[in-house]
Design an enzyme around this catalytic site. Structure first.
Site, PDB file in Angstrom:
ATOM      1  N   TYR A 201      -1.476  39.108  15.792  1.00 48.32           N
ATOM      2  CA  TYR A 201      -0.510  39.154  16.895  1.00 48.32           C
ATOM      3  C   TYR A 201      -0.265  40.563  17.424  1.00 48.32           C
ATOM      4  CZ  TYR A 201       0.364  34.274  16.048  1.00 48.32           C
ATOM      5  OH  TYR A 201       0.184  32.924  15.928  1.00 48.32           O
TER       6      TYR A 201
ATOM      7  N   HIS B 107       1.178  25.107   5.355  1.00 41.19           N
ATOM      8  CA  HIS B 107       1.740  25.973   6.399  1.00 41.19           C
ATOM      9  C   HIS B 107       3.267  25.916   6.265  1.00 41.19           C
ATOM     10  CE1 HIS B 107       0.787  27.857  10.562  1.00 41.19           C
ATOM     11  NE2 HIS B 107       2.054  28.131  10.285  1.00 41.19           N
TER      12      HIS B 107
ATOM     13  N   GLU C 248      -1.159  32.325   5.798  1.00 39.11           N
ATOM     14  CA  GLU C 248      -0.343  33.535   5.756  1.00 39.11           C
ATOM     15  C   GLU C 248       0.477  33.720   4.486  1.00 39.11           C
ATOM     16  OE1 GLU C 248       1.924  33.927   9.353  1.00 39.11           O
ATOM     17  OE2 GLU C 248       0.142  34.067  10.604  1.00 39.11           O
TER      18      GLU C 248
ATOM     19  N   ARG D 268      -6.770  23.020  15.008  1.00 41.80           N
ATOM     20  CA  ARG D 268      -6.256  23.391  13.698  1.00 41.80           C
ATOM     21  C   ARG D 268      -4.821  22.870  13.562  1.00 41.80           C
ATOM     22  NH1 ARG D 268      -3.567  28.760  11.837  1.00 41.80           N
ATOM     23  NH2 ARG D 268      -3.367  28.276   9.631  1.00 41.80           N
TER      24      ARG D 268
ATOM     25  N   ASN E  21      -5.160  35.607  11.355  1.00 45.48           N
ATOM     26  CA  ASN E  21      -4.143  35.460  12.394  1.00 45.48           C
ATOM     27  C   ASN E  21      -3.746  36.854  12.851  1.00 45.48           C
ATOM     28  OD1 ASN E  21      -4.263  32.765  11.804  1.00 45.48           O
ATOM     29  ND2 ASN E  21      -2.202  32.610  10.947  1.00 45.48           N
TER      30      ASN E  21
ATOM     31  N   GLU F  58      -5.339  32.124  14.550  1.00 48.46           N
ATOM     32  CA  GLU F  58      -4.153  32.176  15.419  1.00 48.46           C
ATOM     33  C   GLU F  58      -4.172  33.473  16.200  1.00 48.46           C
ATOM     34  OE1 GLU F  58      -0.252  31.776  13.618  1.00 48.46           O
ATOM     35  OE2 GLU F  58      -0.946  30.124  12.354  1.00 48.46           O
TER      36      GLU F  58
HETATM   37  C1  FCB Z   1       2.514  32.954  12.563  1.00 48.27           C
HETATM   38  C2  FCB Z   1       2.686  31.559  12.021  1.00 48.27           C
HETATM   39  C3  FCB Z   1       2.814  30.497  13.073  1.00 48.27           C
HETATM   40  C4  FCB Z   1       3.623  30.962  14.271  1.00 48.27           C
HETATM   41  C5  FCB Z   1       3.150  32.314  14.750  1.00 48.27           C
HETATM   42  C6  FCB Z   1       3.880  32.831  15.959  1.00 48.27           C
HETATM   43  O1  FCB Z   1       2.977  33.874  11.643  1.00 48.27           O
HETATM   44  O2  FCB Z   1       1.587  31.217  11.206  1.00 48.27           O
HETATM   45  O3  FCB Z   1       3.347  29.353  12.467  1.00 48.27           O
HETATM   46  O4  FCB Z   1       4.963  30.937  13.976  1.00 48.27           O
HETATM   47  O5  FCB Z   1       3.229  33.244  13.707  1.00 48.27           O
END
Ligand code: FCB
Length: 442
Positions: free
Chosen positions: A291, A118, A163, A74, A289, A349
């Site tokens: 985290y 992006h 995002e 990607r 995405n 992500e």
């Molecule tokens: C996301 C972004 C990516 C990267 C990660 C850690 O929010 O899409 O570009 O910075 O975080």
């Protein structure tokens, strides 16, 4: 961990974070260049001027991908590289770069997943109002057509916007990302135009690449209440509205969440909220995405934001983000239940920044990142076992890169980059990802 045979295994990057600005190759300036050069906005004043020099080293980077055994990659297209002024004249060298990259990927049997936006908006479009401008969907549709017409014969997987929460909130409300504004009215206009631009781009993709699979990528951060107190539960509900539902509901239900519309009434003044019904167009997959999560308690002075409670004692990454993989499993199941049904979910992500040790025998032993991936893949495997339609996973990121306002200090790569020499060195996480991808039980 158990993954289907046809699972999509990839890594992810984005244009501004890796390519280098390369004005000599005809690329126009973007909002991130501008923002990064503004004193005080990015750690150490660092910019993406060289980044990973990927524009010149893409062959080496595709070879790296091949050595990892992934079947997908990607990446994003830099709008100002292709159309330096945002609209109008195309830069042939820019299009040619992506064409060569795509050919290189296909020759390596790696499926390209192309993200159209992006975050590197052409600077000239910012000067004309940027995301808060009602012209954005039109500009974005025209840009999309240039890319689909040039690459649609070979690229069959398309992601419209990465995002939108970050575009709107980090860029226009909190001022942490480009263009660095702090204005609720502009932020909610920007969000509105990401929804409409997504729909506009989907229309162009359908018309120009009929056999394409396409969707959007949202960053979702599940909110948990700090206690069973109804006020804390409400704080988590509002935070969910702010972080997740403001973006999920338009895309899947064609409307904004009613509780949030009431809370945000002032900032929403003048926006034709009903127009967002146009955003709920059919997609072929949904990109997520993930985290971390947030834990919220009520704050009477700021009901909308609530207060985040740091989970002392829990593991955190170098970004200060809690490692809580259970939230990913629960998020996927919720999406399956409340939003996507059987529409394929791609985790576009997931990954972590840590302070990596120096190499030992040529490998960087990043045990914490290895564990982060293992735990999150386990969470996904659990969700799949419960019937959720997750079809693919992209590790963020292929290599250390320009981490936006954090500059180069925060390293998310499974491959280490020495930014002085541009040397790439595998981390243990790259080797363990290679094992997972090739079906070795970990
Ligand atoms: C996301 C972004 C990516 C990267 C990660 C850690 O929010 O899409 O570009 O910075 O975080």
């Amino acid at each position: 961990m158990d993954f289907p045979k046809d699972f999509i295994w990839g890594t992810a990057t984005s244009s501004y974070q890796i390519e280098g600005e390369t004005p000599e190759a005809g690329r126009g300036d973007c909002i991130w260049g501008h923002f990064a050069r503004t004193p005080g906005k990015v750690v150490n004043g660092e910019t993406g001027s060289v980044a990973c020099d990927h524009y010149y080293r893409y062959k080496e980077d595709v070879a790296l991908l091949k050595s990892l055994g992934v079947n997908a990659y990607r990446f994003s297209v830099s709008w100002p590289r292709v159309i330096p002024d945002g609209t109008g004249k195309v830069n042939p060298a820019g299009l040619d770069f992506y064409s060569r990259l795509v050919d290189e990927l296909l020759a390596a049997n790696i499926t390209p997943y192309l993200t159209l936006y992006h975050w590197d908006l052409p600077w000239t479009l910012q000067e004309k109002g940027g995301w808060p401008s009602a012209e954005m969907p039109g500009w974005f549709a025209d840009y999309t057509a240039v890319i689909t017409n040039a690459l649609g014969d070979r690229v069959k997987h398309w992601i419209t916007i990465n995002e939108p929460w970050c575009v709107a909130h980090l860029g226009h409300l909190l001022g942490i990302h480009a263009p660095g504004l702090k204005d609720p009215k502009l932020a909610y206009r920007a969000a509105h135009h990401t929804h409409l631009s997504h729909a506009a781009a989907m229309r162009v993709i359908r018309e120009t690449v009929p056999d394409a699979q396409a969707g959007i990528t949202l960053n979702l951060t599940p909110s948990y209440s700090a206690s069973d107190d109804p006020q804390d539960i409400l704080a988590a509900q509002y935070d969910d509205g702010f972080s997740n539902r403001w973006f999920l509901d338009p895309i899947f239900k064609g409307k904004y969440p009613a509780d949030m519309v009431e809370l945000l009434s002032e900032a929403l003044e003048g926006i034709d909220l009903d127009a967002v019904s146009a955003a709920a167009v059919p997609q072929d997959f949904f990109g997520v995405n993930f985290y971390t999560r947030s834990v919220k308690t009520w704050n009477a002075e700021s009901p909308l934001k609530g207060e985040s409670i740091k989970q002392e004692g829990a593991p955190h990454t170098a970004m200060g983000w809690e490692v809580y993989p259970k939230a990913l499993e629960e998020l996927i199941l919720r999406l399956h239940r409340e939003y996507v049904g059987d529409l394929p979910i791609l985790i576009t992500e997931n990954g972590a920044a840590y302070e990596d040790p120096a190499p030992v025998n040529g490998v960087i032993e990043d045990a914490q990142r290895v564990e982060y991936y293992r735990l999150h893949l386990e969470a996904i495997s659990n969700a799949i076992a419960q019937g959720a339609p997750v079809k693919g996973y992209f590790a963020w990121s292929l290599m250390d890169n320009y981490e936006w306002a954090e500059g180069y200090a925060k390293r998310f790569g499974i491959v280490h980059v020495d930014f002085e020499t541009q040397k790439r060195t595998l981390k243990r996480s790259a080797l363990s990802y290679r094992d997972i991808v090739s079906g070795v039980k970990v």
